[in-house]
Each structure stands twice: as C-alpha cells, then as structure tokens.
Design an enzyme around this catalytic site. Structure first.
Site, PDB file in Angstrom:
ATOM      1  N   ASP A 461       0.829  -1.211   0.000  1.00 32.42           N
ATOM      2  CA  ASP A 461       0.000   0.000   0.000  1.00 32.42           C
ATOM      3  C   ASP A 461       0.861   1.258   0.000  1.00 32.42           C
ATOM      4  OD1 ASP A 461      -2.309   1.504   0.107  1.00 32.42           O
ATOM      5  OD2 ASP A 461      -3.124   0.485   1.859  1.00 32.42           O
ATOM      6  N   ASP A 530     -10.732   2.271  -3.055  1.00 33.20           N
ATOM      7  CA  ASP A 530     -11.251   2.037  -1.703  1.00 33.20           C
ATOM      8  C   ASP A 530     -12.772   2.084  -1.707  1.00 33.20           C
ATOM      9  OD1 ASP A 530      -8.967   1.526  -0.329  1.00 33.20           O
ATOM     10  OD2 ASP A 530      -8.700   3.549   0.454  1.00 33.20           O
TER      11      ASP A 530
HETATM   12  C1  GLA Z   1      -5.680   1.973   2.306  1.00 33.74           C
HETATM   13  C2  GLA Z   1      -6.121   0.809   1.445  1.00 33.74           C
HETATM   14  C3  GLA Z   1      -7.181   0.030   2.177  1.00 33.74           C
HETATM   15  C4  GLA Z   1      -6.632  -0.443   3.499  1.00 33.74           C
HETATM   16  C5  GLA Z   1      -6.146   0.740   4.316  1.00 33.74           C
HETATM   17  C6  GLA Z   1      -5.439   0.288   5.570  1.00 33.74           C
HETATM   18  O1  GLA Z   1      -6.685   2.925   2.418  1.00 33.74           O
HETATM   19  O2  GLA Z   1      -6.559   1.244   0.208  1.00 33.74           O
HETATM   20  O3  GLA Z   1      -7.602  -1.056   1.398  1.00 33.74           O
HETATM   21  O4  GLA Z   1      -5.589  -1.350   3.272  1.00 33.74           O
HETATM   22  O5  GLA Z   1      -5.254   1.544   3.580  1.00 33.74           O
HETATM   23  O6  GLA Z   1      -4.965   1.337   6.310  1.00 33.74           O
END
Ligand code: GLA
Length: 706
Positions: A461, A530
């Site tokens: 990420d 997301d």
């Molecule tokens: C980001 C990712 C999510 C999740 C969060 C965790 O927003 O896109 O899918 O993994 O971080 O903090």
C-alpha cells in the site's frame, strides 16, 4: 516490421494494422509523416538533397514541420519534447547521425518497460555540446501498438529541464481528448474534451500517477465512439509525476507529447552520463475506443505483466479491512477464516494493524515487527493453512508515522524541506526513497517478515501523496527528488517483489491512486479503489478498462450498507460487479447468514468458471454507466464463449425494456442463457436482459457458441 527506405531516408514502422512513418529531412531533422491505419511504403516525399552533416541553420521554419523530437530555440515554438540547459543556454540542435535496427528491445535502465522485439534506434547528435540523443521505437507484429522512449548521453555537463518520452504531430482534424480523472474513491472517470487552439494538459504533481489524473490520454475524432472511428491512445509506463500535453498552434495541427512532469523537475547530467525517459505506449485503433482498449489489454497482458502470474488463477481473498478495521485480535481473525471454510475463498489477507503499536492510523507505521499483544501471527497463519487457505499480509513500506520507532531513530529519513515542518497526511510522512540507506532498511525490514513467516500474498500500500518533494541529501539537486523517488521505488520492487517469486504481490495506493503500467510491471493486480460500492465501481472499472485489463483490477464484495457511500445492493449485484476483475471479499463473514455464505460459495464457483474470460478475453463496453445502464461484454478470443454483465442503476416504472447489442461474435448460433439465437439476431435485434426488481440490479448473460 521496420523498413528503411534508403533513397528517401524514410522509416516505415509497421505494427499490426498500423503504419508509423518519418524521414530525415535535408537538414537532418526527423520529420514525422504518418501514424494511423496501415498504408503502403510510398508516401510522396520532396526530393531534398540528403542531409550531409554540414552545420547550418534550419532551411525552413520548423514551426510548420511535423517533428519526431521537437526542441525549443531553432524555430519551432510549440511544446518541446526535451529541454536541455548548457550553462544557461537552452538552445540545442540535434541532427540525425545514424540508426540501427535491433531484433530485441533493449531494457530501460532502472525502469520498468514492456518486453519487445524489433526496435529502431535513431541517433541524433548535438554538435556544439557533442550530446547524443537516442530515440527508440519498438513495433509489434500482433498488436497496433508502438513503444517509444529516449536516452540522452551528455557530451558536456548539462541540466535536463524537460525529458518527455515521445512527441507526435497529427494532421488537422476535429480532435477530442479523453482522460481518466477523479479523486480518491472516484478514480478514473472518463472525460472527453474538444481540443482547440492552445494547450491541454493532463498531469500529476503528487509524486504518484494519481487518482486525479491517470497517465493516460487518448486523442479521438469527434465522431469516434466505442467501436468506430480513429482513436490514438498514449500511456506512460511510469508511476510518478507525469505530463501528457496536447497543443494546437497556428497551423491547426495537433501535437501530442508527454513524459516526466517538468514542473519542479531538473536533472544534472554530467559529461558521459546517460539519462533515460520512461517508456510511452502508443496505440492506434480505427475501431474506436474499444479497439484501442483491447490493444492495451493484450499489450500489457502479453508484454508487461509477469507471465507466470497474469494468466493463472488469482487468489480469491477474504480481506479483514472492512470487516474489522483496526479492531481485531487472533480470535476474530480465526473466526473470519472459519466462516470462509467451504466457500471456495482460498486466501486470507490480514490488512493494516498487525505490527508495531499500530492500533489506529496515528502510530506504528514503519515498524515492521509483529505486535504479539494484538495478534499471534503464527497461529492465524496456521489456522488459515488448516482451513486450506493461503495467507497474505498488508505492508505500507514507503511511509512512517511520527509516532514510530523508525521515525524516532531516523527523523531525517523523510522527504522534507530543511527548516520547515513537513505536511502530515493520514498522520504519516513519506520515507526518502532517493536514499540508499532508507531503501536498504525497507528491503531488510519487509524481507525479514516475508522470510520469517510462510506468507503467500502481500498487499503493498501507499497512502498519501508526496508534498515537500525534497530530499535534503540531494543538496542543490533537489528537483531530482520526484524522479529519484520513483527510481528508488522501482529499485525496492526489484529487491523485494522480484526476489520473492513465490509471493503474490498486489499493488495499492489508498485504493487506486497509483494504478499505472509501471506498477503492473511488478504487480499483476492493483486494488482498484477504496470505494467498494458496486454501483460506484461500475464507473471506476468502466473507466479503468479504457487502458488496463480487467485482470489488473482487484475488486471485492463488501458489506451493506456500503461503508463509503451508504448504498445497499444485493449480494448478487455486488458479486456480479466484483467478478469483472480479480475478485475477492472484504466483509465480516461471521455476520452473514448461512444462506448468504452459500450464495458466496456459488459466486466463487461461478467466478472460477468465468475467470479464463477475465484473464484472456476481449472486452467490449456495451453501455456507459453514465447512461443509467452499465454493460460490459467479455468474449473469448475464439468467440466461443462470452459473458455480459449489466447493471441498471435506477428502476423506472412503466418503461420499455433495455436492450444490449453484443459485439465481436463469430458467425453462427449462440446459446444465450439457454436460448438459441443467431449471431445476427443477437447483434441487431439485441438482447433484453431481465433485471430483478429495484435499483442497482444486475444481470449476467452467458453466451456459448453452438
Ligand atoms: C488503504 C487501502 C485500504 C486499506 C487501508 C489500511 O486505504 O486502500 O484497502 O488497506 O489503507 O490502512
């Protein structure tokens, strides 16, 4: 193939169905002749005396010439491809010196690029400063696609102020640009803009390719639609700050150019050093946007993404993020695993919060040691294995919380401007990947976890943009930070992703904020957004498919009401939309009824049955969600099988049926959800999907050739 017509000093570059032609003019400049549908090698050309290498000013105004590599200062006033500064002098005059045709495309040092065959390398020389510029062109026998990039080797010390990857001048026409724009959780929406005199620019200054503007631009004619008309697609194999620029100037012709964003960029090139630009992918389609997309999809699946991964069964994950957020412990995780038993879900992914003191997003980031007080990682992994599942883990290696051991030990390891409090975003700072010691630390810390536990899957990420884009360690060369960060990132991928071939890596950046071809060179799939709401996803996945294959899009079924926008759709609708990519689940399975879990197991079976289509098939976008009806068809290359997924957003009472007109079928009969129909009937009478009652309802139609 690449054909050199010596008597005219003309080059014909032929990819499947496409010709790209240019020549060396009498002054030694590269004059662009044509890019479009395949033609003969017989463009009528003036019989200039061949370029003899004599130093002289251009004999005509370059402003009226279509150029392969325009530079400022020698009579072309339009956007340039390169800008070099030799001690305050920005005029450089590169002329043709020679060329070679090689059978295999050379790789680009330190950067991802497509694998390719026959490549033309043109050498140009700047004689005052003895600097050499090489332009690379790769053709594809099986695709209407070309690759371009440039390399500069300094004969004198210089500063590169602009380093674009390609430039192309198209004849006059009523052009429109298409870009993929948006925001976090609203990524890659298609925007079409008529191009007129002046400059149009799609760019990112966020240190990432960004959700706001993707490094993709198409130029189409006004009448181009999904399956008809000219479409030129341009995409950069790059994950950082980019610019794609179009300009119409006095003669009405269209220039398209782009590469590294030159805003806040400058690179010192010492005598003898070489600088390479990222790769640009150029596609031409005379079959509209659909033809363009299918070329990009095949190009990326066959020549960019890891061949050991791209066509093989993907992990079908259950991810705990939307199920628990930070509120989990060993028991809760094991219970989710237990609830997944028998569904066919084959991978459990533990998301953020398993390390350091990370109990919320304010602390612990950067400390990649398991927090034993929160989770018994070995127990969870063993539990997943015992349930017949693989195990995956979340990392965010590029970042650090202020409240972390790493930051306390190395406060200078972040990007920052000296004497200025760095901007905080999601309570975190960006690690300075331009520095080798920082990269070494990350490689060691992440590898240490991967090598100590049996981990099959990693979600990598990256959750904030770069603000103070400065590495103090670079001193006066601070404007190199943006690009050096991305080179540092690719170096990390080489050292972590490539050295763990048994681990499946998924890319992510707050969902889809870094969804680009550079990432796809290392990660076969990327968390698309997301926003997991199925209706919102129809827009995101529809737009993303303009350039990127469905198999690159990670798509999860999540809970209702949806956590991002509060909408509720049926489990069926959520499943149908999540099946249009690398599918998975992200909700608390323990809260579902046994009939819902049963439905999930049927969905997983269904997905496995159609996954070959997702991995290898051709996509036809049948209906744009903007119209209230989303419909996408995926058909196998041999035309024997197809799936159409449609979502009607709002149900309107007493309205005539919606009709779909599938494309790309082969002659003969098809069984459509059990009913026999001729190809022509399907294509012209159309199919009438029977949507379930209510809003946001989906239908899938399965076509099988008889
Ligand atoms: C980001 C990712 C999510 C999740 C969060 C965790 O927003 O896109 O899918 O993994 O971080 O903090």
């Amino acid at each position: 193939m690449i054909f050199y017509k010596k008597e005219q000093q003309a080059f014909y570059l032929e990819s499947k169905g496409v010709t790209y032609a240019f020549r060396v003019d009498g002054d030694g400049f590269l004059e662009h002749l044509y890019f479009g549908k395949s033609i003969g090698r017989d463009i009528p050309l003036p019989s200039d005396p061949a370029w003899d290498g004599t130093e002289r000013a251009p004999s005509r105004s370059l402003n009226e010439v279509r150029l392969e590599c325009p530079l400022y200062g020698r009579s072309d006033f339009r956007e340039c491809m390169l800008a070099l500064d030799f001690g305050g002098v920005r005029v450089a005059d590169f002329r043709y010196e020679g060329h070679e045709i090689v059978p295999v495309k050379p790789t680009i040092q330190g950067m991802p690029s497509l694998r390719g065959g026959e490549t033309l390398i043109i050498s140009l020389r700047e004689r005052v400063h003895n600097t050499v510029l090489k332009l690379f062109y790769t053709v594809f026998e099986d695709l209407p696609m070309l690759l371009r990039h440039a390399e500069i080797t300094a004969g004198d010390d210089c500063k590169i102020d602009r380093a674009f990857s390609f430039s192309l001048d198209l004849p006059r026409g009523d052009y429109e640009s298409i870009t993929l724009v948006g925001a976090h959780m609203r990524e890659r929406r298609i925007v079409r803009t008529p191009l007129s005199h002046g400059i149009f620019k799609a760019d990112s200054k966020r240190g990432m390719s960004s959700a706001q503007t993707n490094p993709f631009l198409a130029v189409v004619k006004k009448n181009t639609d999904e399956e008809r008309g000219d479409a030129y697609g341009f995409n950069l194999v790059y994950s950082g700050d980019f610019a794609l620029v179009t300009q119409i100037e006095q003669n009405g012709e269209l220039r398209v150019t782009g590469g590294l964003n030159d805003f806040d960029f400058s690179w010192e090139l010492k005598k003898g050093e070489t600088f390479a630009t990222p790769e640009a992918v150029l596609v031409y389609s005379d079959r509209g946007l659909g033809g363009m997309s299918r070329a990009f999809h095949d190009g990326y699946r066959n020549y960019l993404i890891d061949q050991n991964r791209v066509f093989s069964a993907r992990p079908i994950v259950i991810n705990n993020w939307e199920a628990t957020y930070f509120d989990f412990n060993t028991e809760k995780l094991c219970a989710i695993i237990d609830a997944a038993r028998g569904t066919g879900i084959d991978t459990f992914v533990l998301d953020d919060g398993w390390f350091g003191v990370r109990r919320n997003d304010r602390a612990g980031l950067g400390d990649w040691t398991v927090n034993e007080d929160v989770v018994d990682l070995r127990k969870v992994i063993a539990h997943a294995h015992e349930a017949g599942m693989r195990f995956g883990l979340w990392f965010e290696p590029e970042m650090v919380n202020r409240d972390s051991n790493l930051y306390r030990a190395h406060p200078d390891w972040i990007l920052h401007a000296e004497g200025m409090e760095p901007c905080m975003s999601r309570h975190q700072y960006v690690l300075d990947l331009t520095r080798k010691e920082v990269r070494d630390h990350i490689v060691e810390a992440v590898s240490n976890v991967l090598d100590s536990y049996p981990i099959d899957y990693v979600k990598w990420d990256m959750n904030r943009p770069l603000t103070e884009n400065v590495s103090p360690s670079l001193g006066t060369r601070g404007k190199e930070t943006h690009h050096r960060y991305i080179l540092g990132l690719y170096n990390l991928f080489e050292r972590v992703v490539k050295t763990h071939p048994n681990v499946f890596f998924e890319g992510c950046a707050s969902g889809g904020c870094r969804f680009d071809a550079g990432i796809l060179a290392y990660f076969p799939q990327i968390w698309t957004s997301d926003n997991t709401d199925a209706y919102a996803r129809t827009f995101i996945q529809y737009g993303t498919s303009l350039c990127y294959p469905l198999s690159a899009m990670s798509c999860h079924v999540s809970a209702v009401p949806n956590h991002q926008c509060g909408r509720s759709e049926s489990l069926r609708a959520r499943g149908d939309i999540a099946h249009l990519g690398a599918t998975g689940y992200e909700l608390d399975l323990t809260k579902l009824s046994s009939s819902e879990r049963q439905e999930i197991s049927e969905q997983v079976k269904e997905y496995r049955a159609m996954s070959e289509l997702i991995f290898r098939g051709d996509v036809y976008r049948l209906s744009d969600p903007e119209s209230g009806l989303f419909a996408m068809e995926i058909i196998s290359k041999d035309g024997k099988e197809a799936v159409i997924t449609a979502m009607r957003s709002i149900y309107t009472v007493n309205e005539g049926p919606l009709r779909l007109f599938p494309k790309g079928l082969k002659d003969g009969e098809y069984e459509v959800n059990g009913v026999l129909m001729d190809k022509k009937t399907i294509e012209h009478y159309g199919l009438l999907p029977e949507f379930p009652f209510g809003d946001f309802a989906t239908v899938t139609l399965k076509l099988k050739k008889r």
